[in-house]
Design an enzyme around this catalytic site. Sequence first.
Site, PDB file in Angstrom:
ATOM      1  N   ASN A  41      -1.249 -39.540 -29.894  1.00 28.64           N
ATOM      2  CA  ASN A  41      -2.549 -39.107 -29.405  1.00 28.64           C
ATOM      3  C   ASN A  41      -2.901 -37.778 -30.080  1.00 28.64           C
ATOM      4  O   ASN A  41      -2.385 -36.730 -29.699  1.00 28.64           O
ATOM      5  CB  ASN A  41      -2.476 -38.943 -27.873  1.00 28.64           C
ATOM      6  N   TRP A  42      -3.767 -37.856 -31.083  1.00 31.50           N
ATOM      7  CA  TRP A  42      -4.073 -36.642 -31.858  1.00 31.50           C
ATOM      8  C   TRP A  42      -5.121 -35.759 -31.187  1.00 31.50           C
ATOM      9  O   TRP A  42      -5.424 -34.677 -31.672  1.00 31.50           O
ATOM     10  CB  TRP A  42      -4.518 -37.033 -33.282  1.00 31.50           C
ATOM     11  N   LYS A  43      -5.696 -36.241 -30.102  1.00 35.83           N
ATOM     12  CA  LYS A  43      -6.682 -35.463 -29.334  1.00 35.83           C
ATOM     13  C   LYS A  43      -7.777 -34.908 -30.260  1.00 35.83           C
ATOM     14  O   LYS A  43      -8.123 -35.546 -31.254  1.00 35.83           O
ATOM     15  CB  LYS A  43      -5.973 -34.370 -28.533  1.00 35.83           C
ATOM     16  N   HIS A  76      -6.709 -40.830 -19.364  1.00 35.12           N
ATOM     17  CA  HIS A  76      -5.865 -39.689 -19.757  1.00 35.12           C
ATOM     18  C   HIS A  76      -6.194 -38.499 -18.853  1.00 35.12           C
ATOM     19  O   HIS A  76      -7.346 -38.293 -18.463  1.00 35.12           O
ATOM     20  CB  HIS A  76      -6.108 -39.337 -21.229  1.00 35.12           C
ATOM     21  N   GLU A 100      -6.581 -35.443 -19.401  1.00 36.04           N
ATOM     22  CA  GLU A 100      -7.617 -34.519 -19.880  1.00 36.04           C
ATOM     23  C   GLU A 100      -9.004 -35.085 -19.598  1.00 36.04           C
ATOM     24  O   GLU A 100      -9.958 -34.349 -19.342  1.00 36.04           O
ATOM     25  CB  GLU A 100      -7.401 -34.218 -21.374  1.00 36.04           C
ATOM     26  N   GLU A 150       2.189 -40.084 -17.300  1.00 38.45           N
ATOM     27  CA  GLU A 150       2.133 -38.740 -17.866  1.00 38.45           C
ATOM     28  C   GLU A 150       1.923 -37.717 -16.748  1.00 38.45           C
ATOM     29  O   GLU A 150       0.784 -37.498 -16.302  1.00 38.45           O
ATOM     30  CB  GLU A 150       0.975 -38.629 -18.858  1.00 38.45           C
ATOM     31  N   GLY A 200       1.664 -31.028 -22.880  1.00 39.59           N
ATOM     32  CA  GLY A 200       1.412 -29.849 -23.711  1.00 39.59           C
ATOM     33  C   GLY A 200       2.080 -28.575 -23.220  1.00 39.59           C
ATOM     34  O   GLY A 200       1.742 -27.481 -23.659  1.00 39.59           O
ATOM     35  N   SER A 236       5.079 -33.818 -23.344  1.00 40.27           N
ATOM     36  CA  SER A 236       6.030 -33.002 -24.105  1.00 40.27           C
ATOM     37  C   SER A 236       7.197 -33.801 -24.690  1.00 40.27           C
ATOM     38  O   SER A 236       8.320 -33.289 -24.770  1.00 40.27           O
ATOM     39  CB  SER A 236       6.530 -31.824 -23.265  1.00 40.27           C
ATOM     40  N   GLY A 267       1.688 -36.368 -27.847  1.00 42.43           N
ATOM     41  CA  GLY A 267       0.557 -35.533 -28.252  1.00 42.43           C
ATOM     42  C   GLY A 267       0.975 -34.594 -29.370  1.00 42.43           C
ATOM     43  O   GLY A 267       1.060 -34.990 -30.538  1.00 42.43           O
ATOM     44  N   GLY A 268       1.284 -33.354 -29.009  1.00 38.28           N
ATOM     45  CA  GLY A 268       1.575 -32.296 -29.985  1.00 38.28           C
ATOM     46  C   GLY A 268       2.511 -32.719 -31.115  1.00 38.28           C
ATOM     47  O   GLY A 268       2.202 -32.502 -32.295  1.00 38.28           O
TER      48      GLY A 268
HETATM   49  P1  PGA Z   1       1.983 -33.784 -25.346  1.00 40.36           P
HETATM   50  O1  PGA Z   1       0.704 -34.686 -24.960  1.00 40.36           O
HETATM   51  O2  PGA Z   1       2.968 -34.671 -26.022  1.00 40.36           O
HETATM   52  O3  PGA Z   1       1.427 -32.713 -26.258  1.00 40.36           O
HETATM   53  O4  PGA Z   1       2.515 -33.237 -24.078  1.00 40.36           O
HETATM   54  C1  PGA Z   1       0.874 -35.990 -24.459  1.00 40.36           C
HETATM   55  C2  PGA Z   1      -0.462 -36.579 -24.103  1.00 40.36           C
HETATM   56  O5  PGA Z   1      -1.367 -35.853 -23.679  1.00 40.36           O
HETATM   57  O6  PGA Z   1      -0.661 -37.790 -24.240  1.00 40.36           O
END
Ligand code: PGA
Length: 258
Positions: free
Chosen positions: A9-11, A101, A103, A176, A182, A221, A242-243
């Site tokens: 997930n590159w957001k 998600h 966010e 999640e 994050g 994470s 994500g990250g």
């Molecule tokens: P993260 O993000 O790996 O940076 O914690 C995961 C996500 O939001 O899907």
Amino acid sequence: MKTYLIAANWKQNGTKKSLSRLTKGIIKSAKNKKITNSIILLPPSIYIDNISTLLKQKTLQNKKISLGAQNISPYIDGAFTGEISTNMLKDYNCKYVLIGHSERRHIFLEKNKEIAAKVKLAIDSKLSVIFCVGETIAERNKKETKRIIAQQLKIGLSSAVNLIKKNTAKLVVAYEPVWAIGTGRTAKPKDIQDVHIFIQKTLSIILGNKSKLIKILYGGSVNEVNASLILKLDNVDGALVGGASLNTKKFIEICSSI
Ligand code: PGA
């Protein structure tokens, strides 16, 4: 042998140049390392066209990498400024869409009902849904994790129950915990396992026995150091990253950690 699903997930990160480089690196390393797990790339929507072209050019023998979107409009088409429809995504070979998600839930205030409309529309449009659930830290501290997740699953999937029953491959669930996204804090293995078992049970109440076939990913994470431990847990079928997915080396290490 079990095939894990690892989604990147590159957001709202990167540029055309940096994400092209990242995609090419992932394609090349995935081939060299002979990764047997399935990879899903979820770029920002404006770059889906470009990433789709790169995947078409470079993955002739490597069908292991598929493409998805981070969000969709809850409407089929029409006067909805700024939104992207499922049909538009299908023009670029998108197979998956991320829905629910944290966010989107907490920053853009998407409610379970709107999320349910998106799930139904996505599956109606023959996309597969990566459906995210998870509790906030306040909910966790109040021991409400399971209640919140049950509610997210029951309402979020309510409009698409029959569609999912017909084809369980249309749904992937991602657990999640919001406090782990994050932050560098991952949930403890025991907690991940407990919640995944709970999700499995809840899915079987909503969808019947076939729900056993639905993959459940962990996200929050996940990195190249903790991936192998997390992926080895019972009931964990993959990861939503994500990250760490913004770095070719780290992401490939995650994909090849099991
Ligand atoms: P993260 O993000 O790996 O940076 O914690 C995961 C996500 O939001 O899907």
